[in-house]
Design an enzyme around this catalytic site. Structure first.
Site, mmCIF file in Angstrom:
data_model
loop_
_atom_site.group_PDB
_atom_site.id
_atom_site.type_symbol
_atom_site.label_atom_id
_atom_site.label_comp_id
_atom_site.label_asym_id
_atom_site.label_seq_id
_atom_site.Cartn_x
_atom_site.Cartn_y
_atom_site.Cartn_z
ATOM 1 N N HIS A 72 34.767 -16.342 4.810
ATOM 2 C CA HIS A 72 36.014 -16.780 4.184
ATOM 3 C C HIS A 72 36.958 -15.592 4.023
ATOM 4 O O HIS A 72 36.579 -14.557 3.480
ATOM 5 C CB HIS A 72 35.737 -17.397 2.808
ATOM 6 C CG HIS A 72 35.273 -18.816 2.877
ATOM 7 N ND1 HIS A 72 35.492 -19.727 1.867
ATOM 8 C CD2 HIS A 72 34.612 -19.489 3.853
ATOM 9 C CE1 HIS A 72 34.966 -20.893 2.218
ATOM 10 N NE2 HIS A 72 34.435 -20.769 3.408
ATOM 11 N N TYR A 201 40.618 -22.700 -6.535
ATOM 12 C CA TYR A 201 40.537 -22.479 -7.973
ATOM 13 C C TYR A 201 41.753 -23.135 -8.619
ATOM 14 O O TYR A 201 42.890 -22.734 -8.351
ATOM 15 C CB TYR A 201 40.535 -20.979 -8.293
ATOM 16 C CG TYR A 201 39.243 -20.271 -7.939
ATOM 17 C CD1 TYR A 201 38.322 -19.923 -8.923
ATOM 18 C CD2 TYR A 201 38.939 -19.950 -6.619
ATOM 19 C CE1 TYR A 201 37.140 -19.274 -8.613
ATOM 20 C CE2 TYR A 201 37.761 -19.302 -6.286
ATOM 21 C CZ TYR A 201 36.866 -18.970 -7.297
ATOM 22 O OH TYR A 201 35.689 -18.331 -6.980
ATOM 23 N N PRO A 293 30.637 -17.324 -14.167
ATOM 24 C CA PRO A 293 30.635 -17.475 -12.708
ATOM 25 C C PRO A 293 32.012 -17.518 -12.050
ATOM 26 O O PRO A 293 32.094 -17.542 -10.825
ATOM 27 C CB PRO A 293 29.889 -18.803 -12.500
ATOM 28 C CG PRO A 293 30.111 -19.564 -13.772
ATOM 29 C CD PRO A 293 30.151 -18.530 -14.857
ATOM 30 N N LYS A 297 30.416 -12.970 -9.320
ATOM 31 C CA LYS A 297 29.945 -11.591 -9.358
ATOM 32 C C LYS A 297 28.455 -11.419 -9.631
ATOM 33 O O LYS A 297 27.909 -10.333 -9.422
ATOM 34 C CB LYS A 297 30.731 -10.813 -10.431
ATOM 35 C CG LYS A 297 32.161 -10.545 -10.035
ATOM 36 C CD LYS A 297 32.236 -9.435 -9.014
ATOM 37 C CE LYS A 297 33.551 -9.391 -8.289
ATOM 38 N NZ LYS A 297 33.655 -10.315 -7.163
ATOM 39 N N TYR A 385 37.827 -9.618 -6.103
ATOM 40 C CA TYR A 385 37.031 -10.737 -5.587
ATOM 41 C C TYR A 385 36.147 -10.297 -4.437
ATOM 42 O O TYR A 385 34.980 -10.722 -4.337
ATOM 43 C CB TYR A 385 37.963 -11.863 -5.134
ATOM 44 C CG TYR A 385 37.276 -13.201 -5.029
ATOM 45 C CD1 TYR A 385 37.354 -14.127 -6.065
ATOM 46 C CD2 TYR A 385 36.540 -13.567 -3.906
ATOM 47 C CE1 TYR A 385 36.721 -15.363 -5.991
ATOM 48 C CE2 TYR A 385 35.903 -14.789 -3.814
ATOM 49 C CZ TYR A 385 35.992 -15.682 -4.865
ATOM 50 O OH TYR A 385 35.353 -16.889 -4.783
#
Length: 391
Positions: A72, A201, A293, A297, A385
């Site tokens: 991704h 998200y 979550p 991580k 990220y």
């Protein structure tokens, strides 16, 4: 039984550490309280940072990941009906992430350990860590109905938050930092292709939602729910209707529905235990730290810990210097706290707290607008990220 490094826990941290040590010519023994089937099927994290992907490849554990994992290059943020894509490679000099479930990582590492590595004992329950502050730490464990002792030069606790390792550190030497959030995640697995080719998200006045996946045919989705929610109190149609509300956009995007095969609620907390070392006992992964979550991580932090330990022990054997081993806790905690910060920022950015005021709602939207309009703010999110450097 005696070995150089005793490892408690055969999650991804313990298994990867055993692999790294094997490749460095250092013997180890892994003790796991559960059976093999449980370890290979417990559902956990699914997002691997660039650094984790690189480590697995270098360790010889990346063949199936590269074949079956889903690379991704970004995520999508949704808020106020808008959609904004964050392009990771463009913002980080080429870094990205991989969708590859923790269960699959464990399967790959178990197969390698059983084929090439040292002893891996399933259903071997660690009972207590003894002599952590001596040159010969040991762990008492029960296996096949009898108690035994594993003696080692170093002991690494990869046995999670409820394991025995952390309890061996005297309370007067520790500091604990934690935060419990007043909400959790209702998560589902569904036999339906993902409705988007990257993670989504969503910040919504009704609460946060996340669209993820396990494979091209299996979707993984989450809803923010009040702390203490029972997953069985949510009907399947109710879940899909709520997901549709929270993912709604101003264009013609639609959420695909399918049979829900699993649902559960995950509590949200932040936790750090300092130090991560006591004598010859080293803590790794959830034994020392937990993150909500939202930032993906948890597994990646555990990988950073065991990479740091393996490098430090290899350095000690090659040079005779314990400098890196002595710095283990400090080195790991620098990365841990950056991950805690990032995970907290993502959580407070996207979740609506109970009783949130209109002022707080507008601040969230302003933060999201800033990310969508500022390359600097967007880069900070992308760098966090895709992962902070190991050690």
């Amino acid at each position: 039984m005696r070995t150089t490094v005793g490892i408690i826990g055969a999650g991804p941290a313990g298994l990867l550490l055993a692999r790294l040590l094997h490749n460095a010519g250092i013997d180890s023994v892994v003790l796991e309280s559960r059976d093999r089937a449980y370890v290979e099927h417990r559902q956990r994290a699914g997002i691997l940072e660039q650094g984790t992907v690189d480590v697995l490849r270098a360790a010889g554990a990346g063949e199936r990941m590269d074949r079956e994992g889903l690379g991704h290059d970004g995520i999508e943020l949704r808020f106020a009906g808008k959609r904004h894509r964050v392009d990771f490679p463009a913002l980080t000099g080429g870094r990205s992430v991989m969708v590859y479930a923790q269960t699959e990582v464990c399967k790959d590492l178990i197969a390698l350990q059983l084929k090439e590595g040292g002893p891996l004992l399933f259903e071997a329950e660690a009972l207590a860590v003894e002599g952590a502050d001596t040159d010969t730490p040991r762990v008492r464990y029960r296996h096949e109905g009898r108690e035994d002792v594993l003696e080692c030069d170093y002991l690494v606790g990869c046995d999670g938050f409820r394991g025995v390792s952390r309890k061996a550190i005297p309370a007067e030497l520790t500091r604990v930092f934690e935060r419990t959030y007043p909400f959790g995640w209702l998560g589902i697995l569904a036999d339906v292709p993902p409705s988007h080719d990257e993670l989504v998200y969503a910040r919504h006045d009704r609460g946060f939602a996340l669209l993820s996946m396990r494979s091209p045919s299996v979707s993984r989705l989450y809803l923010q729910v009040p702390d203490g929610t029972d997953a069985e109190h949510w009907g399947d149609d109710e879940i899909w209707a709520e997901l549709e509300h929270r993912f709604e956009t101003d264009d013609d995007w639609r959420l695909r529905r399918g049979p829900i095969t699993q649902k559960s609620v995950t509590p949200m907390r932040s936790y750090v235990h300092e130090p991560m070392r006591y004598g010859r006992l080293f803590l790794a992964g959830d034994a020392a730290h937990i993150v909500p979550p939202t930032g993906a991580k948890g597994l990646n932090l555990a990988v950073g810990d065991v990479v740091t330990f393996a490098r430090a022990l290899t350095y000690q054997r090659e040079t005779g210097s314990a400098e890196l081993l002595d710095a283990y806790s400090e080195t790991c905690l620098r990365r841990v706290w950056q991950a805690e910060r990032f995970s907290y920022d993502m959580t407070t950015l996207l979740h609506r707290a109970p009783g949130a005021t209109p002022f707080e709602d507008r601040l969230q939207l302003a933060r999201l607008e800033r990310i969508a309009s500022s390359r600097a703010a967007e880069t900070d999110l992308a760098e966090g990220y895709t992962g902070f450097p190991f050690g």
